[in-house]
Design a protein around this motif. Sequence first.
Motif, short mmCIF file in Angstrom:
data_model
loop_
_atom_site.label_atom_id
_atom_site.label_comp_id
_atom_site.label_asym_id
_atom_site.label_seq_id
_atom_site.Cartn_x
_atom_site.Cartn_y
_atom_site.Cartn_z
N LEU A 165 9.60 -6.39 3.94
CA LEU A 165 8.38 -6.32 3.10
C LEU A 165 7.11 -6.23 3.95
CD1 LEU A 165 7.52 -6.57 0.03
CD2 LEU A 165 6.89 -8.92 0.58
N LYS A 166 7.19 -6.84 5.15
CA LYS A 166 6.01 -6.93 6.03
C LYS A 166 5.43 -5.55 6.43
CE LYS A 166 5.12 -8.85 10.67
NZ LYS A 166 5.21 -7.69 11.56
N GLY A 167 6.26 -4.54 6.49
CA GLY A 167 5.81 -3.23 7.01
C GLY A 167 4.78 -2.56 6.11
N PRO A 168 3.82 -1.82 6.72
CA PRO A 168 2.75 -1.20 5.93
C PRO A 168 3.19 -0.07 5.01
CG PRO A 168 2.54 -0.62 8.25
CD PRO A 168 3.61 -1.66 8.17
N LEU A 169 4.41 0.45 5.19
CA LEU A 169 4.87 1.45 4.22
C LEU A 169 5.41 0.78 2.96
CD1 LEU A 169 6.65 4.18 6.39
CD2 LEU A 169 4.24 3.99 5.72
N GLY A 215 5.40 -3.62 1.45
CA GLY A 215 4.48 -4.66 0.96
C GLY A 215 3.21 -4.80 1.80
N GLY A 216 3.34 -4.49 3.10
CA GLY A 216 2.18 -4.61 3.99
C GLY A 216 1.05 -3.66 3.61
N ALA A 217 1.30 -2.72 2.71
CA ALA A 217 0.26 -1.76 2.33
C ALA A 217 -0.92 -2.43 1.63
CB ALA A 217 0.85 -0.67 1.43
N ASN A 218 -0.69 -3.55 0.92
CA ASN A 218 -1.85 -4.16 0.21
C ASN A 218 -2.89 -4.68 1.21
OD1 ASN A 218 -0.42 -6.48 0.93
ND2 ASN A 218 0.04 -7.09 -1.19
N SER A 251 -7.29 14.09 -6.66
CA SER A 251 -7.68 15.51 -6.77
C SER A 251 -7.29 16.31 -5.53
CB SER A 251 -9.17 15.63 -7.07
OG SER A 251 -9.90 15.11 -6.00
N ARG A 252 -7.37 15.70 -4.36
CA ARG A 252 -7.12 16.48 -3.15
C ARG A 252 -5.66 16.49 -2.72
NH1 ARG A 252 -12.32 15.02 0.62
NH2 ARG A 252 -13.90 15.45 -0.97
N LYS A 253 -4.94 15.39 -3.00
CA LYS A 253 -3.55 15.32 -2.52
C LYS A 253 -2.53 15.23 -3.66
CE LYS A 253 -2.01 14.50 1.17
NZ LYS A 253 -1.42 15.36 2.22
N GLY A 254 -3.03 15.01 -4.87
CA GLY A 254 -2.10 14.87 -6.00
C GLY A 254 -1.31 13.58 -5.96
N LEU A 255 -1.80 12.60 -5.18
CA LEU A 255 -1.07 11.33 -5.08
C LEU A 255 -1.72 10.28 -5.98
CD1 LEU A 255 -0.66 11.19 -1.20
CD2 LEU A 255 1.21 11.44 -2.85
N LYS A 256 -0.88 9.40 -6.55
CA LYS A 256 -1.39 8.36 -7.47
C LYS A 256 -1.31 6.99 -6.78
CE LYS A 256 -1.69 11.04 -11.23
NZ LYS A 256 -0.52 11.66 -11.79
N PRO A 257 -2.15 6.04 -7.23
CA PRO A 257 -2.07 4.71 -6.61
C PRO A 257 -0.76 3.99 -6.96
CG PRO A 257 -3.67 4.72 -8.42
CD PRO A 257 -3.20 6.13 -8.24
N ASN A 258 -0.25 3.22 -6.01
CA ASN A 258 0.92 2.39 -6.30
C ASN A 258 0.47 0.94 -6.51
OD1 ASN A 258 0.75 1.17 -3.64
ND2 ASN A 258 1.62 3.08 -2.83
N VAL A 259 1.43 0.04 -6.65
CA VAL A 259 1.13 -1.37 -6.99
C VAL A 259 0.20 -2.03 -5.96
CG1 VAL A 259 3.14 -2.39 -5.81
CG2 VAL A 259 2.27 -3.46 -7.90
N ASP A 260 0.26 -1.53 -4.71
CA ASP A 260 -0.52 -2.18 -3.66
C ASP A 260 -2.01 -1.84 -3.69
OD1 ASP A 260 1.48 -3.64 -2.26
OD2 ASP A 260 2.28 -1.76 -1.50
N GLU A 312 -5.05 -11.69 4.81
CA GLU A 312 -3.78 -12.02 5.48
C GLU A 312 -2.76 -12.61 4.50
OE1 GLU A 312 -6.74 -13.51 6.55
OE2 GLU A 312 -7.08 -11.70 7.75
N LEU A 313 -3.23 -12.98 3.31
CA LEU A 313 -2.30 -13.60 2.35
C LEU A 313 -1.78 -12.62 1.31
CD1 LEU A 313 -3.94 -17.08 1.68
CD2 LEU A 313 -2.27 -16.40 3.40
N PHE A 314 -2.25 -11.37 1.34
CA PHE A 314 -1.85 -10.44 0.27
C PHE A 314 -0.34 -10.17 0.29
CE2 PHE A 314 -6.17 -7.98 -0.01
CZ PHE A 314 -6.83 -9.17 -0.23
N THR A 315 0.19 -9.85 1.48
CA THR A 315 1.63 -9.54 1.53
C THR A 315 2.46 -10.82 1.33
OG1 THR A 315 0.99 -7.75 3.04
CG2 THR A 315 3.35 -8.12 2.72
N PRO A 316 2.05 -11.96 1.89
CA PRO A 316 2.76 -13.19 1.55
C PRO A 316 2.76 -13.49 0.04
CG PRO A 316 1.46 -13.53 3.52
CD PRO A 316 1.12 -12.17 3.02
#
Length: 370
Positions: free
Chosen positions: A212-216, A218-221, A298-307, A322-326
């Motif tokens: 979960l820790k990785g930025p791809l 849970g770490g993304a938040n 508009s530029r990438k066609g990507l939508k926000p995820n839960v993070d 620092e507490l977001f992913t925890p």
Amino acid sequence: MTATKGLEGIVATTSSISSIVDGVLTYRGYDIDDLAENATFEETAYLLWFGNLPTTPELQALRRDLSAFAPIPDQVIAQMKLFPKEVSTMAALRTAVSSLALYDPAADDMSREANEIKAVKLQAQIPTVVAALARIRKGLEPIAPKEGLTIAENFLYMLWGKQPDVVSVKALDTALVLHADHELNASTFAGRVTVATLSDIYSGVTSAIGALKGPLHGGANEAVMKMLEEIGSLDAVESYVSGKLERREKIMGFGHRVYKNGDPRAKHLMKMSRELGIMKNDTTLYDMSVKVEELITSRKGLKPNVDFYSASVYTQLGIERELFTPIFAISRVSGWTAHILEQYEDNRIIRPRAEYTGMSEQKYVPVDER
Ligand SMILES: CC(=O)SCCNC(=O)CCNC(=O)[C@H](O)C(C)(C)COP(=O)(O)OP(=O)(O)OC[C@H]1O[C@@H](n2cnc3c(N)ncnc32)[C@H](O)[C@@H]1OP(=O)(O)O
Ligand SMILES: O=C([O-])CC(=O)C(=O)O
């Protein structure tokens, strides 16, 4: 044998816990929108573990157990005080949860009954660990959990050292419901792989925390909040985002392996972010987030995820980055443990194959001849 990079589209197990079909997320058949609007986190965790929403006596019994299990061993608190202050809270959490196993005499009891108790115990203790780590990091004494509080209430109480306000408790509780489970995401898969060797539930949850820790994942938040801090103001959003896209860098909090038309959890967090901003008479973070979303969509066609919007929600609640992913882990441990219990019920070791792309026909050469 042909490998599929990232196992995209591979169905690796059956599961009756949560599903994502045509962009709709359900826990045990209940739509996430229904649960986010109506259920508490304790009801949600019960649903994930036991397959049905609890009756009043069942919910009361769960809440009693969660309260009883919430204190953590003094030895683990003493260890946490020795951790270097500069390490990430997720790294510290990974070690602390691994340590909890050492003080549970039933850690290796593989009976269903013992594992159900350990699932509730982990759910009860992880919030206590995270709050203690946050305080120790600031040079403060950890605060013991208070009996009778909900998980969201107790976590904020242990973090802040005072009774939290109802708005903050409700917002955190809803965020916990939204993050509780998500089919075969990377951390849940990691947990299932670990326990499929018939290793213990603490090992499974420790593996899951590492994933979960990785930025791809849970770490993304935390990465989203770092980005908003770097941007600094609404006026600076456009040039910042353009620069990132020109450099072909990822914008954290966008994109998803499974959802291509948007994450159904994001709209709840977006609404919460807006409402918290209005209540505080400062919608800057929300406005900046909306602007980032407009540009990326508009530029990438990507939508926000839960993070994505969880970052501005937690910040507006006064919770440090620092507490977001925890906090994600505080919620997701319910899903991890539900999946671990399911894995034990019908287990087979998880051992896929790799497509070999290395050298062949090599002959050993003695070291002094190389
Ligand atoms: C709780 C969660 O775990 S939710 C996900 C949290 N993670 C993030 O927010 C990190 C940012 N997002 C990402 O890295 C990815 O979208 C992931 C990890 C979520 C999904 O990864 P994958 O399914 O492998 O998608 P993949 O990386 O193949 O993306 C497809 C294309 O969109 C691009 N893309 C995907 N996400 C992003 C992004 N956030 N910013 C910019 N471009 C992106 C990729 O570069 C790729 O482009 P290409 O085909 O030109 O190479
Ligand atoms: O499912 C995934 O790949 C990531 C995700 O959104 C989650 O774990 O909540």
